[in-house]
Scaffold this motif. Structure first.
Motif, mmCIF file in Angstrom:
data_model
loop_
_atom_site.group_PDB
_atom_site.id
_atom_site.type_symbol
_atom_site.label_atom_id
_atom_site.label_comp_id
_atom_site.label_asym_id
_atom_site.label_seq_id
_atom_site.Cartn_x
_atom_site.Cartn_y
_atom_site.Cartn_z
ATOM 1 N N ASN A 73 0.598 2.740 -9.135
ATOM 2 C CA ASN A 73 -0.068 2.357 -7.942
ATOM 3 C C ASN A 73 -1.273 3.061 -7.645
ATOM 4 O O ASN A 73 -1.268 3.790 -6.456
ATOM 5 C CB ASN A 73 0.946 2.257 -6.885
ATOM 6 N N TYR A 74 -2.123 3.453 -8.596
ATOM 7 C CA TYR A 74 -3.223 4.421 -8.264
ATOM 8 C C TYR A 74 -4.202 3.351 -7.473
ATOM 9 O O TYR A 74 -4.654 2.393 -7.898
ATOM 10 C CB TYR A 74 -3.763 4.672 -9.772
ATOM 11 N N ILE A 75 -4.799 4.012 -6.470
ATOM 12 C CA ILE A 75 -5.794 3.371 -5.672
ATOM 13 C C ILE A 75 -7.019 3.827 -5.700
ATOM 14 O O ILE A 75 -7.415 4.818 -5.840
ATOM 15 C CB ILE A 75 -5.329 3.424 -4.197
ATOM 16 N N ALA A 89 0.050 10.174 -19.030
ATOM 17 C CA ALA A 89 0.886 9.868 -17.700
ATOM 18 C C ALA A 89 0.560 10.911 -16.810
ATOM 19 O O ALA A 89 0.485 10.790 -15.639
ATOM 20 C CB ALA A 89 2.445 10.018 -18.157
ATOM 21 N N ALA A 90 0.333 12.217 -17.297
ATOM 22 C CA ALA A 90 -0.022 13.117 -16.428
ATOM 23 C C ALA A 90 -1.323 13.055 -15.875
ATOM 24 O O ALA A 90 -1.540 13.541 -14.549
ATOM 25 C CB ALA A 90 -0.009 14.507 -17.123
ATOM 26 N N LEU A 91 -2.105 12.573 -16.625
ATOM 27 C CA LEU A 91 -3.454 12.151 -16.177
ATOM 28 C C LEU A 91 -3.397 11.168 -15.035
ATOM 29 O O LEU A 91 -4.156 11.334 -13.827
ATOM 30 C CB LEU A 91 -4.394 11.696 -17.269
ATOM 31 N N ALA A 92 -2.733 10.212 -15.151
ATOM 32 C CA ALA A 92 -2.403 9.060 -14.234
ATOM 33 C C ALA A 92 -1.785 9.414 -12.991
ATOM 34 O O ALA A 92 -1.790 8.746 -12.051
ATOM 35 C CB ALA A 92 -1.886 7.832 -14.905
ATOM 36 N N CYS A 93 -1.174 10.700 -13.036
ATOM 37 C CA CYS A 93 -0.604 10.963 -11.879
ATOM 38 C C CYS A 93 -1.423 11.882 -10.553
ATOM 39 O O CYS A 93 -1.082 12.078 -9.474
ATOM 40 C CB CYS A 93 0.506 12.260 -12.185
ATOM 41 N N ASN A 94 -2.724 11.744 -11.215
ATOM 42 C CA ASN A 94 -3.614 12.179 -10.447
ATOM 43 C C ASN A 94 -3.872 11.498 -8.962
ATOM 44 O O ASN A 94 -3.455 10.489 -9.158
ATOM 45 C CB ASN A 94 -4.885 12.579 -10.975
ATOM 46 N N ASP A 95 -4.570 11.792 -7.985
ATOM 47 C CA ASP A 95 -4.903 11.133 -6.684
ATOM 48 C C ASP A 95 -6.017 10.047 -6.926
ATOM 49 O O ASP A 95 -6.710 10.227 -7.511
ATOM 50 C CB ASP A 95 -4.972 12.112 -5.813
ATOM 51 N N GLY A 96 -5.677 9.013 -6.300
ATOM 52 C CA GLY A 96 -6.703 8.178 -6.121
ATOM 53 C C GLY A 96 -7.169 8.192 -4.742
ATOM 54 O O GLY A 96 -7.176 9.122 -4.192
ATOM 55 N N LEU A 97 -7.726 7.267 -4.209
ATOM 56 C CA LEU A 97 -8.133 7.132 -2.835
ATOM 57 C C LEU A 97 -7.027 7.350 -1.864
ATOM 58 O O LEU A 97 -5.740 6.921 -2.088
ATOM 59 C CB LEU A 97 -8.641 5.692 -2.605
ATOM 60 N N ARG A 98 -7.263 8.009 -0.851
ATOM 61 C CA ARG A 98 -6.584 8.312 0.288
ATOM 62 C C ARG A 98 -6.743 8.049 1.565
ATOM 63 O O ARG A 98 -8.191 7.985 1.724
ATOM 64 C CB ARG A 98 -6.105 9.924 0.218
ATOM 65 N N PRO A 99 -5.868 7.739 2.632
ATOM 66 C CA PRO A 99 -6.452 7.703 3.909
ATOM 67 C C PRO A 99 -7.244 8.934 4.557
ATOM 68 O O PRO A 99 -6.817 9.936 4.202
ATOM 69 C CB PRO A 99 -5.279 7.584 5.011
ATOM 70 N N THR A 100 -8.326 8.346 4.783
ATOM 71 C CA THR A 100 -9.386 9.554 5.420
ATOM 72 C C THR A 100 -9.777 9.244 6.690
ATOM 73 O O THR A 100 -10.258 8.150 7.224
ATOM 74 C CB THR A 100 -10.724 9.411 4.603
ATOM 75 N N GLU A 132 -9.689 -2.122 -6.307
ATOM 76 C CA GLU A 132 -9.134 -2.715 -7.577
ATOM 77 C C GLU A 132 -7.699 -2.979 -7.409
ATOM 78 O O GLU A 132 -6.909 -2.424 -6.496
ATOM 79 C CB GLU A 132 -9.250 -1.627 -8.794
ATOM 80 N N PRO A 133 -6.967 -3.757 -8.302
ATOM 81 C CA PRO A 133 -5.545 -4.184 -8.019
ATOM 82 C C PRO A 133 -4.649 -3.089 -7.985
ATOM 83 O O PRO A 133 -4.680 -1.960 -8.768
ATOM 84 C CB PRO A 133 -5.371 -5.164 -9.424
ATOM 85 N N VAL A 134 -3.650 -3.323 -7.136
ATOM 86 C CA VAL A 134 -2.347 -2.377 -7.046
ATOM 87 C C VAL A 134 -1.371 -2.819 -7.981
ATOM 88 O O VAL A 134 -1.738 -3.358 -9.021
ATOM 89 C CB VAL A 134 -1.831 -2.427 -5.793
ATOM 90 N N ARG A 135 -0.539 -1.792 -8.002
ATOM 91 C CA ARG A 135 0.872 -2.123 -8.899
ATOM 92 C C ARG A 135 1.321 -3.278 -9.024
ATOM 93 O O ARG A 135 1.489 -4.107 -7.798
ATOM 94 C CB ARG A 135 2.025 -1.153 -8.625
ATOM 95 N N PRO A 178 1.015 -1.302 -0.055
ATOM 96 C CA PRO A 178 -0.027 -0.049 -0.242
ATOM 97 C C PRO A 178 0.823 1.335 -0.026
ATOM 98 O O PRO A 178 1.842 1.308 0.767
ATOM 99 C CB PRO A 178 -0.795 -0.325 1.247
ATOM 100 N N PRO A 179 0.446 2.394 -0.730
ATOM 101 C CA PRO A 179 1.156 3.564 -0.749
ATOM 102 C C PRO A 179 1.340 4.293 0.543
ATOM 103 O O PRO A 179 2.124 5.073 0.580
ATOM 104 C CB PRO A 179 0.630 4.205 -1.929
ATOM 105 N N ASN A 180 0.446 4.011 1.417
ATOM 106 C CA ASN A 180 0.533 4.606 2.635
ATOM 107 C C ASN A 180 0.699 3.687 3.906
ATOM 108 O O ASN A 180 0.069 2.734 4.011
ATOM 109 C CB ASN A 180 -0.824 5.502 2.854
ATOM 110 N N ASP A 181 1.599 3.809 4.875
ATOM 111 C CA ASP A 181 1.853 3.115 5.810
ATOM 112 C C ASP A 181 0.560 2.974 6.786
ATOM 113 O O ASP A 181 0.450 1.953 7.517
ATOM 114 C CB ASP A 181 2.925 3.681 6.867
#
Lengths: 730, 188
Positions: A706-708, B33-44, A717-720, A256-259
């Motif tokens: 590794n887009y989550i 590539a630039a589009l894909a650098c956008n954020d996905g889910l993050r710890p909330t 969905e699957p990670v990298r 996971p990209p975050n600990d």
């Protein structure tokens, strides 16, 4: 076991190899012919200038052998339709052999491949009245995927939602029940007999040669389930001679990209091995594939193990006559990892949700899913104008789940007799007629014990009038449930194809339908703490589908296909919350919704000015409305974009795919709607390949950034995933 | 398997058929590539208030006493009017309530509700078993409800008006549950 089989095959190859020395004064040239992506090219004619009568033809692995040749300088010519001819000069050694590998470049002609699914007979792609997307053997090899659904998922207009396939938004997501897409394996229906869903792991990827995706209603030829489209997996033909193929896969999942999301100390891995051996003569042919794979998974409680065997035989007693038997059996054991943990249901570390962890109440959830099919097909081409085919098939699925405990055994027996006539000159007219029957049954603690019988007759004719091709046909499906409850559905279709200076136009209108599955009628279980109750009175859902499309060659460097589609659906079967007479809430499948799905489907394939570079673009715009509630239809994203690029330089290839799926606006069946954190999908896949002789090495980095993200509620969905695939072909 | 191909003549020049340049190809890949650098889910972090765009009620329930072993689930539901009979017991909203997490000392809940006035926001404890109209009086129990701040012996009224109504907080007391039959006697 598989390793032993590999060594045995190698030993057999060595024993059967030609003994050198038969022609001491001459030499031999051999090697492999590949395209710019590194994929082998079969049927390449190899000849030597000045050596009349010495001709070689490459096999399915791209291998050729040319000889005997007189020693000395010789010019070799490599030719195949659709490729630029290649010339090379070599010095043939006396009493020795020389290896020469050749790469052919696509010719400056637009190719029109043959498809076999859209009209239930072979036709050129630009003669099909509906859109057809192809996943070729080159695509399968280049993308280095491991399963058929991974391969199909990149086709334009196709989107998988946690395993449920959507073509132009057809199915949505109903936990895999009641697919509105029909799966065929070599033209034989393969949807489950009980749930009507699709087991994508039933067909090992290694036996698949290409996939045809027919978009829009296809019930006029295929009946139930072809409401939104058809996916036909065509397995490899068996070549003459002794051949073998081994494919080994190894890889690892990113952490996971975050600990705060870490859930294990080690890195998860995956691996697998498939071995295929085949032998063919002019009279009989046979192949056998054995495979197995393991995955630690990328989430908590996500391990899976799979074993599979597939075989195919062919008997060719006379020219134009062929008897084919094929089958597969897959045993898949997997932990059940979804839905993810929401606050308070695991060690959530103060977060609203933990996408890599599961709810502690789901600990131990596990499923064993066994499935397989057997098919026998007799084909006879009596003349250039008449051919017939008869087939029988048996599909069996068996699953057992632990926590919650459930199980089902389902069978689907099918048979079909079909004839195709082409009266008149050339391809001016064609007529396809057929009858089809099927029996489905299930024994389950969820669905009870039930049986359903189906009988259908269909016909479609096509005639050329001037430059246009007109087609019209219909199919009548009759169905009886448990010996009673008879119903019938008529599904007509008309279409026209018109070649013009502005491309080849196609227009079609057809009716599609899907009969309720046994599971939808008879399911009795609990979900979300509520009872799910049966509805034996469910009726078939129907739809009228319209399409206007145009396929245009773009100079000599590309091809653009654009289609406007419009589907009006009635009596859609959807899970619905209702209350009983006492007011207790419950879930039941009901004929409730009216829906409209319309939009634009674009597909562009191009080979721009840079030598060795090929690019693809797919875009689907979807406007899906639930007309009954005047709202967006659930689980239908509005935009779907797929970009692809591949570059080949000598034996090296590199490529990338990018997939964008706009945020799904509306969902149902979620336990906590307010806490659903959906985002748009932006996944980048990178790949590289290198070929040397019979060995092909590929590197695949799926979801490289590794887009989550998730597409369905609570399902990550699957990670990298980094994979290395080694393929050896003999 | 049929693998034949047909050759078609190269197309006549079309306006859209201009050969793309090397620059445009590079731009295409870079754009992707630039589009894909956008954020996905993050710890909330766990929210303490209603999420943005939410319509309904939110609040924190504080648990008192041990969770009974026979617990199937605990829900927070809302009644527009206090049920007058057993037949009105299932007129609650939302129609599919979300079970509360029971692992901690307290939990945030969110109930999606249509606009309106709700006279009884109540925690329902569900015992293990199959819930039917016949089993409801014995399987369901009230385990706490939102109270009027000026008189805590009375039920509090909540109004939803297009947005999330926050801080509908109350106590769930597992040691002081009231079976449905307490409200609609007789009890078995």
């Amino acid at each position: 076991m598989t390793r032993a089989a590999g060594w045995a095959a190698l030993a057999l190859v060595c024993l059967l190899a030609p003994i050198p020395g038969a022609a001491q004064s001459t030499g031999v040239v051999s090697g492999t012919v590949t395209d710019t992506s590194g994929a082998p090219i079969a049927h390449v004619r190899v000849s030597a200038a000045g050596a009349a009568g010495v001709v070689g033809v490459s096999d399915v692995a791209g291998r050729y052998r040319l000889g005997p040749l007189a020693p000395g300088r010789v010019v070799l010519r490599f030719e195949r339709l659709a490729y630029r001819a290649a010339l090379d000069s070599v010095t043939v050694p006396a009493a020795d052999s020389l290896e020469l590998n050749v790469t052919l470049h696509a010719g400056r002609f637009a190719l029109v491949p043959v498809v076999v699914t859209a009209a239930k007979r072979s036709q050129l792609l630009d003669q099909a009245v509906t859109s057809v997307a192809l996943v070729t053997d080159s695509d399968l090899a280049r993308r280095a995927v491991n399963t058929v659904d991974e391969a199909v998922n990149k086709a334009p207009g196709v989107l998988f939602l946690n395993g449920q396939v959507n073509i132009r938004g057809s199915s949505g997501f109903v936990e895999g029940v009641g697919s509105r897409v029909l799966l065929l394996v070599d033209g034989v229906p393969a949807n489950e007999g009980d749930r009507g869903g699709i087991d994508w792991d039933m067909v090992p990827l290694d036996v698949a040669e290409r996939v045809e995706v027919v978009k829009g209603a296809g019930s006029s030829l295929y009946g139930s389930a072809a409401l939104g489209g058809i996916i036909n997996v065509l397995t490899r033909d068996i070549p003459v001679g002794l051949h073998g193929r081994a494919r080994a896969t190894g890889g690892a999942y990113a952490n996971p990209p975050n600990d705060l999301w870490r859930f294990r100390e080690s890195t998860g891995g995956l691996g697998g091995l498939d071995v295929t051996g085949s032998y063919g003569s002019d009279l009989v042919r046979g192949s056998l594939t054995l495979g197995g794979r393991h995955s630690d998974g990328y989430r908590e409680q996500d391990r899976s193990d799979q074993w599979e065997v597939a075989g195919k035989t062919a008997w060719i007693p006379a020219p134009g006559t062929r008897v084919t038997g094929s089958g597969s059996w897959t045993s898949h054991q997997y932990q059940v990892s979804s839905p993810w943990c929401e606050h308070g249901r695991c060690n959530d570390r103060g977060l609203a949700f933990q996408p890599f962890r599961i709810d502690v109440n789901d600990t131990g959830a596990y499923t064993r899913s066994d499935k397989g099919y057997l098919t026998a097909i007799v084909e006879r081409s009596a003349s250039a104008r008449f051919a017939w085919q008869a087939r029988g098939s048996w599909l069996r699925t068996h699953f057992t789940s632990v926590h919650p405990t459930a199980g089902a055994v389902a069978n689907r027996l099918g048979t079909e007799l079909r004839a195709t006539a082409r009266p008149g000159e050339g391809d001016a007219r064609a007529l396809t007629l057929g009858v089809e029957g099927a029996r489905s049954d299930v024994t389950s603690d969820l669905f009870g014990s039930h049986a359903q019988h189906e009988l259908a007759a269909y016909g479609e004719g096509e005639a050329r009038t001037g430059p246009a091709r007109l087609s019209a046909g219909a199919r009548l499906d009759a169905r009886a449930l448990d010996g009673a409850g008879f119903d019938a559905v008529l599904s007509p279709r008309v279409g026209v194809v018109l070649p013009t200076a502005a491309g080849t136009w196609r227009l079609s209108a057809g009716r599609g339908f899907r009969a309720p599955s046994l599971a939808e009628r008879f399911v009795s279980t609990t979900a979300f703490g509520l009872r799910v109750i049966p509805n034996p009175g469910l009726q078939s859902e129907t739809a009228w589908a319209f399409e206007l499309g145009d396929a245009t060659p773009l100079g000599s460097w590309g091809r653009l296909d654009a289609a406007l589609f419009w589907t009006e659906a009635r009596r859609l079967i959807e899970p619905t919350f209702s209350t009983d007479s006492f007011g207790v809430p419950r879930i039941q499948f009901q004929n409730v919704a009216r829906a409209r799905l319309r939009g634009l489907d674009l597909s562009l394939a191009a080979a721009p000015a840079i030598p060795g570079l090929t690019t693809t673009l797919g875009y689907t715009f979807l406007d899906a409305r639930d007309l009954a509630s005047d709202s967006v239809l659930a689980f239908r994203p509005k935009h779907l974009v797929t970009l692809g690029a591949d570059y080949a330089w000598r034996a090296l290839t590199v490529g990338a795919d990018f997939r964008y799926v706009s945020r799904i606006e509306r969902i149902i069946l979620a336990t906590n709607w307010a806490n659903d954190p959906r985002v748009a999908t932006q996944a980048l896949d990178l790949r590289a390949g290198w070929r040397r002789g019979p060995l092909l090495a590929r590197l695949l980095v799926a979801n490289a950034l590794n887009y989550i993200y998730n597409l369905t509620p609570g399902t990550l969905e699957p990670v990298r995933t980094v994979s290395v695939i080694l393929t050896w072909t003999y | 398997m049929e693998t034949a191909v047909k050759l078609t003549a190269p197309a006549r020049g079309l306006i859209i058929a201009r050969m793309p340049s090397r620059v445009s190809c590079v731009a295409l890949v870079a754009g992707a590539a630039a589009l894909a650098c956008n954020d996905g889910l993050r710890p909330t972090p766990q929210a303490t208030t209603c999420p943005a765009g939410f319509r309904g009620i939110c609040g924190t329930v504080t648990f008192r006493g041990a969770v009974p072993d026979s617990t199937q689930a605990v829900f927070v539901v809302a009644f527009a009017t206090f049920p007058r009979s057993l037949s009105e017991l299932f007129t609650f909203q939302p129609r599919v309530p979300t079970p509360l997490p029971l692992g901690g000392a307290s939990a945030l809940y969110t109930d999606t509700l249509p606009d309106g006035r709700y006279e009884w926001v109540v925690a329902v404890w569900e015992k293990q078993g199959v819930l039917t109209p016949q089993t409801a009086p014995t399987l369901l129990a009230e385990a706490g409800f939102f109270r009027d701040s000026s008189d805590t012996t009375k039920r509090g009224v909540v109004v939803v008006n297009g947005t999330g109504t926050d801080h509908v907080d109350f106590v769930i007391d597992f040691t002081n549950r009231h079976p449905v039959c307490t409200y609609f006697p007789p009890c078995p």
